[in-house]
Design an enzyme around this catalytic site. Structure first.
Site, mmCIF file in Angstrom:
data_model
loop_
_atom_site.group_PDB
_atom_site.id
_atom_site.type_symbol
_atom_site.label_atom_id
_atom_site.label_comp_id
_atom_site.label_asym_id
_atom_site.label_seq_id
_atom_site.Cartn_x
_atom_site.Cartn_y
_atom_site.Cartn_z
ATOM 1 N N LYS A 135 0.857 -1.182 0.000
ATOM 2 C CA LYS A 135 0.000 0.000 0.000
ATOM 3 C C LYS A 135 0.893 1.232 0.000
ATOM 4 O O LYS A 135 1.681 1.440 0.914
ATOM 5 C CB LYS A 135 -0.909 -0.009 1.226
ATOM 6 C CG LYS A 135 -1.773 1.236 1.309
ATOM 7 C CD LYS A 135 -2.815 1.133 2.395
ATOM 8 C CE LYS A 135 -3.608 2.421 2.484
ATOM 9 N NZ LYS A 135 -4.657 2.349 3.491
ATOM 10 N N LYS A 143 -2.101 -1.478 -3.967
ATOM 11 C CA LYS A 143 -2.962 -0.293 -3.945
ATOM 12 C C LYS A 143 -2.122 0.962 -3.955
ATOM 13 O O LYS A 143 -1.161 1.015 -3.188
ATOM 14 C CB LYS A 143 -3.782 -0.371 -2.651
ATOM 15 C CG LYS A 143 -4.628 0.818 -2.357
ATOM 16 C CD LYS A 143 -5.240 0.652 -0.999
ATOM 17 C CE LYS A 143 -5.972 1.921 -0.663
ATOM 18 N NZ LYS A 143 -6.413 1.955 0.689
ATOM 19 N N SER A 146 -9.955 5.619 -5.074
ATOM 20 C CA SER A 146 -10.889 6.720 -5.290
ATOM 21 C C SER A 146 -10.402 7.730 -6.330
ATOM 22 O O SER A 146 -11.170 8.158 -7.189
ATOM 23 C CB SER A 146 -11.175 7.407 -3.963
ATOM 24 O OG SER A 146 -9.978 7.827 -3.338
HETATM 25 C C1 PBG Z 1 -7.526 3.626 5.296
HETATM 26 C C2 PBG Z 1 -7.803 3.400 3.861
HETATM 27 C C3 PBG Z 1 -7.569 4.300 2.829
HETATM 28 C C4 PBG Z 1 -8.086 3.732 1.683
HETATM 29 C C5 PBG Z 1 -8.598 2.483 2.022
HETATM 30 N N1 PBG Z 1 -8.401 2.285 3.374
HETATM 31 C C6 PBG Z 1 -7.007 5.667 2.842
HETATM 32 C C7 PBG Z 1 -5.737 5.947 3.475
HETATM 33 O O1 PBG Z 1 -4.883 5.081 3.666
HETATM 34 O O2 PBG Z 1 -5.573 7.103 3.834
HETATM 35 C C8 PBG Z 1 -8.105 4.422 0.340
HETATM 36 C C9 PBG Z 1 -9.036 3.907 -0.670
HETATM 37 C C10 PBG Z 1 -9.345 4.819 -1.788
HETATM 38 O O3 PBG Z 1 -8.701 5.872 -2.021
HETATM 39 O O4 PBG Z 1 -10.283 4.495 -2.520
HETATM 40 N N2 PBG Z 1 -6.615 2.845 5.934
#
Ligand code: PBG
Length: 329
Positions: free
Chosen positions: A200, A255, A281
């Site tokens: 991630k 991701k 997103s």
């Molecule tokens: C939180 C989380 C995030 C996303 C999924 N789980 C955001 C972040 O890490 O700040 C992002 C998903 C998206 O942007 O669609 N742990």
């Protein structure tokens, strides 16, 4: 190989739509798609999210009906994200392991009504902390890995107990998969799946998600660079995946998606394990904005999903899941 024109005309196989179909190297079906869903406490009807056209925050009451709609188009799994009332956030993120919190009550209610829909839930403290970080901060504002692990372990157990099928740690703390797996085994949750957000990245593509869960102003100008991965790296992603598999992850995730297709491919080729990818997103927002402006045709949504399949992903979390499922028929 020494292929030459005209013995070889690559256009021959493109000369009929059925030829294209029977020779397709990858396919995309509804079985590849997972719909992320936002649930908000204390609202009567669904709320629009400006930066995610077509995506809503659903109320506790509305969520079952929406999940049924999702199942009706053939989607088999959803990822649920809670939007928590600010009054319930604290520095320890305690609401995360309240068995009666929003996400647990929704998981329980959905499982009762529609037991066959697979429920994926995030393990991370960001919905529950006033600063929007995924873990617990020490005095100097650094996310304390080992203190956070204790909280994440409790959160994971609470979610498993509520009936979540797939627990998805998205916090990027070191060692969390092992701690959560041991806890689940110790408490006899033998079949609870751990889907690790293993690779991630610390990405600006998460912007609209943070608007959706109303944590953007909490995180403010700070960032998650001290725990999420640097976009410069790929070897490190393989290292993360290997660690998480060794610690007991059943499946791993990369991701964001489109800007990291090289990572998806590398992970799949090296480990040959179930590999999920998240079209996040910001990726969806970009495509939708261009479609709304008529700069792009709406077919780009599905075309973007083929790229994930070519890279080797087994399934895709995408805000376009419902729409794509309808189009794929
Ligand atoms: C939180 C989380 C995030 C996303 C999924 N789980 C955001 C972040 O890490 O700040 C992002 C998903 C998206 O942007 O669609 N742990």
């Amino acid at each position: 190989m020494n292929r030459k024109y005209p013995e070889t005309r690559l256009r021959r196989l493109r000369s009929h739509p059925s030829l294209l179909k029977i020779t397709a190297e990858t396919t995309l079906t509804v079985d590849d798609l997972i719909q992320p869903i936002f649930i908000k406490e204390g609202i009567k009807s669904q709320e629009k999210i400006d930066s995610l056209p077509g995506i809503f925050r659903y109320s506790k009451e509305g969520i079952i009906e929406y999940c049924k709609k999702i199942m009706d188009v053939g989607i088999k799994a959803v990822a649920l994200f809670p939007v928590i009332d600010p009054s319930k956030k604290d520095l320890d993120g305690k609401e995360a392991f309240n068995r009666k919190n929003l996400i647990c009550t929704c998981v329980q209610a959905i499982k009762k009504e529609i037991p066959d829909l697979l429920l994926i839930v995030d393990v991370a403290l960001d919905p529950y902390t006033p600063h929007g970080h995924d873990g617990i901060l020490n005095e100097s504002g650094y996310v304390d890995n080992d203190v956070s692990l204790e909280a994440l372990k409790k959160q994971a157990l609470t979610l498993a107990d509520a009936g979540a099928d797939i627990i998805a740690p998205s916090d990027m703390m070191d060692g969390r998969i092992g701690i959560i797996r041991n806890e689940l085994e110790a408490k006899s949750f033998f079949n609870t799946i751990i889907l690790s957000y293993a690779a991630k990245y610390s990405s600006k593509f998460y912007g609209p998600f943070r608007e959706a869960v109303q944590s953007s102003s909490n995180i403010g100008k700070s960032n998650k660079d001290s725990y999420q991965m640097s976009p410069h790296n790929i070897d490190e992603a393989l290292h993360e995946v290997e660690m998480d598999l060794n610690e007991g992850a059943d499946a791993v995730m990369v991701k964001p998606g489109m800007p990291y297709l090289d990572v998806i491919k590398a992970v799949k080729e090296k480990f040959r394990v179930p590999t999920f990818a998240y079209q996040v997103s910001g990726e969806y927002a970009m495509l939708k904005a261009a479609i709304e402006k008529k700069w792009l045709q709406e077919e780009v949504l599905i075309e973007s999903l083929y790229s994930f399949k070519r890279a080797g992903t087994d399934c895709i979390l995408t805000y376009a899941a419902e729409e794509a499922a309808k189009k794929l028929g």
